[in-house]
Design a protein around this motif. Structure first.
Motif, short mmCIF file in Angstrom:
data_model
loop_
_atom_site.label_atom_id
_atom_site.label_comp_id
_atom_site.label_asym_id
_atom_site.label_seq_id
_atom_site.Cartn_x
_atom_site.Cartn_y
_atom_site.Cartn_z
N ARG A 42 5.38 54.61 8.75
CA ARG A 42 5.31 53.14 8.69
C ARG A 42 6.67 52.54 9.02
O ARG A 42 6.79 51.58 9.77
CB ARG A 42 4.87 52.68 7.30
CG ARG A 42 3.43 53.03 6.89
CD ARG A 42 2.41 52.30 7.73
NE ARG A 42 2.13 52.98 9.01
CZ ARG A 42 1.35 54.06 9.12
NH1 ARG A 42 0.77 54.58 8.05
NH2 ARG A 42 1.16 54.64 10.29
N PHE A 43 7.73 53.16 8.47
CA PHE A 43 9.07 52.65 8.74
C PHE A 43 9.38 52.76 10.23
O PHE A 43 9.96 51.86 10.84
CB PHE A 43 10.12 53.41 7.93
CG PHE A 43 11.48 52.81 8.06
CD1 PHE A 43 11.83 51.69 7.31
CD2 PHE A 43 12.41 53.33 8.94
CE1 PHE A 43 13.07 51.12 7.45
CE2 PHE A 43 13.66 52.76 9.08
CZ PHE A 43 13.98 51.64 8.33
N ASP A 71 7.21 52.66 12.66
CA ASP A 71 6.46 51.60 13.34
C ASP A 71 7.23 50.29 13.30
O ASP A 71 7.31 49.57 14.28
CB ASP A 71 5.09 51.39 12.67
CG ASP A 71 4.12 52.50 13.02
OD1 ASP A 71 4.42 53.25 13.97
OD2 ASP A 71 3.08 52.60 12.35
N VAL A 72 7.78 49.99 12.10
CA VAL A 72 8.50 48.72 11.95
C VAL A 72 9.76 48.72 12.81
O VAL A 72 10.04 47.75 13.51
CB VAL A 72 8.85 48.46 10.46
CG1 VAL A 72 9.72 47.24 10.33
CG2 VAL A 72 7.58 48.30 9.65
N LEU A 91 10.38 50.34 15.49
CA LEU A 91 10.06 50.28 16.92
C LEU A 91 9.76 48.86 17.38
O LEU A 91 9.85 48.54 18.56
CB LEU A 91 8.86 51.17 17.23
CG LEU A 91 9.15 52.64 17.38
CD1 LEU A 91 7.87 53.40 17.66
CD2 LEU A 91 10.14 52.86 18.51
N ALA A 92 9.38 48.00 16.43
CA ALA A 92 9.05 46.62 16.80
C ALA A 92 10.29 45.81 17.17
O ALA A 92 10.18 44.74 17.75
CB ALA A 92 8.30 45.94 15.67
N PHE A 93 11.48 46.32 16.82
CA PHE A 93 12.71 45.64 17.23
C PHE A 93 13.28 46.32 18.46
O PHE A 93 13.56 47.52 18.42
CB PHE A 93 13.77 45.69 16.13
CG PHE A 93 13.39 44.98 14.88
CD1 PHE A 93 13.37 43.60 14.82
CD2 PHE A 93 13.06 45.69 13.74
CE1 PHE A 93 13.02 42.93 13.67
CE2 PHE A 93 12.71 45.04 12.57
CZ PHE A 93 12.69 43.66 12.53
N PRO A 94 13.46 45.59 19.56
CA PRO A 94 14.09 46.21 20.73
C PRO A 94 15.48 46.72 20.34
O PRO A 94 16.20 46.04 19.60
CB PRO A 94 14.21 45.07 21.72
CG PRO A 94 13.30 44.01 21.24
CD PRO A 94 13.17 44.18 19.78
N LEU A 136 18.30 46.99 21.84
CA LEU A 136 19.46 46.14 22.19
C LEU A 136 19.55 44.95 21.25
O LEU A 136 20.63 44.60 20.76
CB LEU A 136 19.36 45.66 23.64
CG LEU A 136 20.48 44.72 24.07
CD1 LEU A 136 21.82 45.44 24.10
CD2 LEU A 136 20.21 44.10 25.42
N VAL A 137 18.39 44.34 20.95
CA VAL A 137 18.39 43.16 20.08
C VAL A 137 18.84 43.55 18.67
O VAL A 137 19.68 42.88 18.05
CB VAL A 137 16.99 42.52 20.05
CG1 VAL A 137 16.94 41.38 19.05
CG2 VAL A 137 16.59 42.03 21.43
N ILE A 151 22.66 44.22 18.70
CA ILE A 151 23.56 43.05 18.69
C ILE A 151 23.42 42.29 17.38
O ILE A 151 24.40 41.74 16.87
CB ILE A 151 23.38 42.10 19.91
CG1 ILE A 151 21.96 41.60 20.05
CG2 ILE A 151 23.84 42.73 21.19
CD1 ILE A 151 21.80 40.62 21.21
N ALA A 152 22.22 42.30 16.78
CA ALA A 152 22.06 41.64 15.49
C ALA A 152 22.93 42.34 14.44
O ALA A 152 23.66 41.68 13.68
CB ALA A 152 20.60 41.64 15.06
N LEU A 153 22.88 43.68 14.41
CA LEU A 153 23.67 44.41 13.41
C LEU A 153 25.17 44.21 13.64
O LEU A 153 25.93 44.00 12.69
CB LEU A 153 23.33 45.91 13.47
CG LEU A 153 21.95 46.28 12.90
CD1 LEU A 153 21.69 47.77 13.08
CD2 LEU A 153 21.86 45.91 11.42
N GLY A 207 26.53 41.70 15.13
CA GLY A 207 26.81 40.31 14.76
C GLY A 207 26.99 40.15 13.26
O GLY A 207 27.85 39.40 12.80
#
Lengths: 338, 330
Positions: free
Chosen positions: A148-149, A151-152, A154-157, A159-160, A163-165, A167
């Protein structure tokens, strides 16, 4: 861990494949210049030389319109003249906007890319493989939770997420002394090398799930093998079975994945430095972002050369990945191995 | 299991994943050095001001209460307010989403349109010059950073040859469609649209073109070697029917799954492509929100991106289950 059959497959596939040979040559070239950068680079990659700025690579003559204004008899006169800029043999790949040698920057950039690619992959595998093996071996709740983790995440690209981390965490880097310069060689070269610490951690965090998934899949199919059952019947504890029997037999697809991941992380690192989320200014992606400002005025090599370097490195690694996959094809080899 | 139940099960799983996405995004705020207060408060704010801000943002509440509040307002479509612009995050994110969707769809169309014919030709003319060219192209394509490719395309096709625009988005695809019936000149609108979208779509689509070419080629080679193909040939079916009706159809099934899973890469690629071409989409918004430490906007964008990924993959599974009914029974 590597059986004779695997070794034979690797060798015969290598002999018959031009592309595999090309891949090995390209990767060896990149690894060599990265390690011996202080000796291979003709100049210090950070030394500016404004008199020699924007010099084109060998074989290219650049003409540029320069407009100057001056006061003549109290009136402003604009003079436009065409300036010819010739290449300089001292800078085979030209120089950037601050007169820094592009060849030397490309060579030092290889260090950043390779270190981030390899350390990031090792980190991702170190986290992902044990978790995946444990989940696949025990199944049940641990396994459900992991999947499940996965799956979750994988839902975040990637690269995105990266850069979020970065940031959120900031971009920390460590200056490591260059061993060759510290030992007294190549004194004109930079004494330290900047290791983009946050980037390495982040690319590891972003990519461990791939390793967990593949290790889990292998462990799931291996746990019911006769020799694993035999080991269990003989009273070996689970830790020993996982480390001694499951891991060695799951290693082939993990190695293939690892190869591809190094290439993927090099591309990811270059994207991060291009967007300004790295911690170093000596990286291919960073140079491309600098060179971008020169594209409209025709100095294509400032962004062009580091991009070609990325292609050379990534093509080389992908070719090796193809070679390993063809030779070790997990689909055909199945449970074979040790 | 019927297909209806299969779809219902996938949707339920999808809801679970979206809940996970929301929870991780919620927690992201708490692993930040320097709390949200710092992003809003003036640098010289005293204790009382800071406490007032914390109260206003609900940050003085216990974690589970904040989490509950967050979920409830999300369900009402409320993702909070931008720290920087004072605008509603929902409005902001959904105003940028169409541009990104348009770019991603255009890139996918480019990729599918080029890659499947290329992969088929490459597989049916194995080891001929055209196969070598396609192999080389696909190898280079998966190894080229898309932002660099974008810059090089700008250099040659926009700056030097002046065929395309270097940046920006002048008209939306919807406006082009509207021009068919509307008063605006259709050809003019279409040309304007193409002048802006072509380069970013190619830059973003190249990786996928290369990837799908490789997949189609190896899938076709695999299928063409199978007994059913030999049987189809033996009973005298025309080669075109064998190739396109039988082999290609079976090749495309796994390709669709890969495309769904690669959607994350596509969105990630869109973020950086938008940065290169100043495309006013979600990617530009994400980068700006990080640089300005505008966390609610970042959180909202991440939730929308994660949810789109889940939605598209449910869609892929639905398509997949009608193409290949066997998956329903897995």
């Amino acid at each position: 861990m590597v059986s004779d059959r695997v070794r034979r497959n690797l060798a015969s596939e290598f002999r018959s494949s031009v592309l595999a040979k090309l891949g090995v040559v390209l990767v060896l070239l990149v690894v060599f210049v990265a390690i011996f950068a202080p000796f291979v680079a003709p100049h210090n990659p950070t030394t500016q030389d404004l008199d020699n700025a924007e010099r084109p690579p060998l074989g290219i003559v650049q003409t540029e319109e320069r407009t100057t204004s001056e006061m003549v008899d109290g009136e402003v006169q604009t003079v436009t003249e065409t300036v010819t800029i010739r290449p300089d043999a001292a800078h085979p790949l030209g120089t950037d906007g601050l007169g820094r040698d592009m060849l030397s920057r490309v060579i030092y950039g290889a260090r950043t890319s390779l270190i981030v690619g390899v350390l990031g992959t090792v980190l991702a595998a170190t986290v992902g493989v044990p978790i995946g093996l444990i989940a696949g071996y025990y199944r049940g709740r641990i396994d459900d939770g992991l999947m499940r983790f996965a799956d979750v995440s994988l839902a975040f690209p990637s690269l995105v997420l990266a850069i979020a981390l970065i940031g959120l965490w900031g971009r920390a880097s460590v200056a490591v002394p260059d061993p060759f310069v510290a030992a007294g060689f190549a004194q004109e070269m930079p004494a330290t090398f900047v290791l983009p610490g946050t980037v390495i951690v982040v690319v590891g965090v972003v990519n461990w799930v791939w390793f967990a998934r593949i290790a889990r899949g292998e462990a799931l199919s291996l746990r019911d093998q006769e020799y694993v059952k035999a080991a269990r019947a003989l009273g070996a504890d689970d830790g020993r079975i996982i480390a001694g029997h499951v891991l060695p037999n799951a290693i082939t697809p993990i190695i293939v994945l690892g190869t591809v991941q190094v290439a993927a992380i090099i591309l990811l690192e270059s994207s991060l430095s291009f967007l300004g989320f790295s911690g170093t200014t000596l990286s291919w992606g960073f140079d491309i972002s600098q060179g971008r400002d020169y594209v409209s005025s025709g100095q294509w090599w400032i962004a062009g050369m580091p991009g070609l370097a990325i292609m050379v490195a990534v093509i080389g690694i992908n070719l090796i990945g193809d070679w390993l996959r063809d030779a070790l094809d997990p689909g055909i080899q199945g449970e074979g191995g040790a | 299991m019927s297909q209806g139940r299969f779809i219902a099960k996938r949707v339920l799983q999808g809801v679970g994943v979206v809940w996970g996405v929301v929870s991780i995004v919620f927690l992201l705020r708490f692993i930040t050095p320097g709390s949200a207060i710092n992003a809003v408060a003036p640098l010289d704010a005293d204790r009382e001001t800071r406490q007032a801000i914390a109260r206003e943002l609900g940050l003085n509440q216990p974690l589970h209460v904040q989490y509950g509040d967050y979920l409830v307002s999300l369900l009402q479509g409320d993702m909070g307010f931008s720290y920087v612009r004072g605008q509603e995050v929902t409005t902001l994110v959904f105003s940028k989403l169409p541009a990104t969707v348009e770019l991603a769809v255009a890139a996918t169309v480019v990729a599918i349109g080029l890659s499947i014919p290329l992969g088929v030709v490459s597989a049916t003319r194995r080891n001929q010059p055209v196969d070598w060219l396609a192999t080389l192209f696909s190898l280079a394509g998966i190894s080229t950073p898309n932002f660099w490719l974008g810059i090089m395309l700008i250099l040659v096709l926009a700056v030097q040859l002046g065929i395309f625009q270097t940046s920006g988005r002048a008209v939306a695809a919807v406006e082009v469609a509207a021009a068919v019936v509307g008063p605006a000149s259709f050809v003019k609108t279409l040309r304007l649209w193409l002048a802006h979208i072509t380069l970013p779509a190619v830059a973003l689509g190249t990786y996928f073109t290369a990837l799908v070419t490789r997949l189609t080629r190896s899938g076709m080679l695999d299928e063409l070697g199978k007994p059913y193909v030999r049987a189809a040939r033996a009973k005298g079916l025309p080669e075109a029917v064998v190739r396109y009706k039988h082999a290609l159809r079976n090749t495309l099934i796994p390709v669709i799954t890969v495309l769904g899973l690669q959607l994350g890469t596509l969105i990630g690629g869109a973020v950086i492509t938008e940065a290169v071409f100043s495309w006013p989409g979600l990617g530009t918004l994400v980068i700006r929100s990080i640089n300005l430490r505008d966390w609610p906007v970042l959180q909202g964008s991440l939730i929308v991106i994660g949810t789109s990924f889940v939605l598209v993959n449910i869609l892929v599974d639905v398509v997949y289950s009608s193409l290949d009914p066997r998956v329903v029974n897995d």
